[in-house]
Design an enzyme around this catalytic site. Sequence first.
Site, mmCIF file in Angstrom:
data_model
loop_
_atom_site.group_PDB
_atom_site.id
_atom_site.type_symbol
_atom_site.label_atom_id
_atom_site.label_comp_id
_atom_site.label_asym_id
_atom_site.label_seq_id
_atom_site.Cartn_x
_atom_site.Cartn_y
_atom_site.Cartn_z
ATOM 1 N N ASP A 31 -7.580 47.068 -47.419
ATOM 2 C CA ASP A 31 -7.032 45.963 -46.641
ATOM 3 C C ASP A 31 -7.214 46.306 -45.167
ATOM 4 O OD1 ASP A 31 -5.614 44.004 -45.376
ATOM 5 O OD2 ASP A 31 -3.696 44.410 -46.365
ATOM 6 N N ASN A 58 -16.110 41.567 -40.337
ATOM 7 C CA ASN A 58 -16.419 40.314 -41.006
ATOM 8 C C ASN A 58 -15.226 39.752 -41.789
ATOM 9 O OD1 ASN A 58 -18.344 38.282 -41.783
ATOM 10 N ND2 ASN A 58 -18.458 39.243 -43.791
ATOM 11 N N SER A 110 -16.283 32.601 -34.477
ATOM 12 C CA SER A 110 -16.480 31.264 -35.034
ATOM 13 C C SER A 110 -16.621 30.265 -33.892
ATOM 14 C CB SER A 110 -15.284 30.869 -35.909
ATOM 15 O OG SER A 110 -15.316 29.492 -36.249
ATOM 16 N N TYR A 123 -6.197 30.179 -36.469
ATOM 17 C CA TYR A 123 -7.568 30.656 -36.706
ATOM 18 C C TYR A 123 -8.389 30.629 -35.415
ATOM 19 C CZ TYR A 123 -12.202 30.895 -38.901
ATOM 20 O OH TYR A 123 -13.482 31.251 -39.261
ATOM 21 N N ALA A 125 -7.371 30.665 -32.343
ATOM 22 C CA ALA A 125 -6.868 31.640 -31.374
ATOM 23 C C ALA A 125 -7.428 33.031 -31.657
ATOM 24 C CB ALA A 125 -5.339 31.676 -31.400
ATOM 25 N N LYS A 127 -10.227 33.760 -33.255
ATOM 26 C CA LYS A 127 -11.673 33.806 -33.056
ATOM 27 C C LYS A 127 -12.029 33.793 -31.564
ATOM 28 C CE LYS A 127 -12.681 34.126 -37.356
ATOM 29 N NZ LYS A 127 -13.245 35.394 -37.877
#
Length: 212
Positions: A31, A58, A110, A123, A125, A127
């Site tokens: 993790d 990734n 992204s 999400y 924020a 990226k």
Amino acid sequence: VFTYQRSHDAAAQLVHEMAAAGAHAAGHCCDSADEDAVNALARNLLVERGAPHAVINNVGITRDGVFMRMSGAQWTDVVNANLNASFYVTRAFVHAMVEQGDGVILQMSSVSGFKGNISQTNYSATKAAMIGMTRSLALELARFNVRVNAIAPGFIATEMTQEIPDAKLKALGAGIPLRRFGTVREVASLATYLASDDSAYITGQTFVIDGG
């Protein structure tokens, strides 16, 4: 060498496919949002294999929801998986890369980090933060010949996009100039280039791959 968290069967299949192709892959269940687990794995890998040539961050999850109804857990889960994991993994290997005077760090960001997305404040924020991390870290590490770049994919055909309803998928595809989603292979080809000596004069950059 790659890590995975729950996809044991997929990890085993990847190792098998690589072996059939005459290559070698090693998967490790870890993790990446668990700082202690990352550090333990990194110590073992550095002893077994030495400093890595490239590290690719990734890991990515979504916990979508409109901001006014977003729970603390929705925010924290995404920050931990998308941003904190990148910090833990990079920090665990960067000292060895600096010592060897060579290396590449790639951040999988992204297009949402640039343009935002409804119901993805958390999400987007993370990226966007990865892009800022890329730029700052590139400035710090350039004198050690360690390059840092980011890739910002648009819609790519992955397990994540398979969760989107078909009608919405079709509408999203129609809004892309190339009229299709990208493939994992296309993103991997860009990552391969950025990890190679062909891109030796490139650092601190974010490459958008979104079909226009």
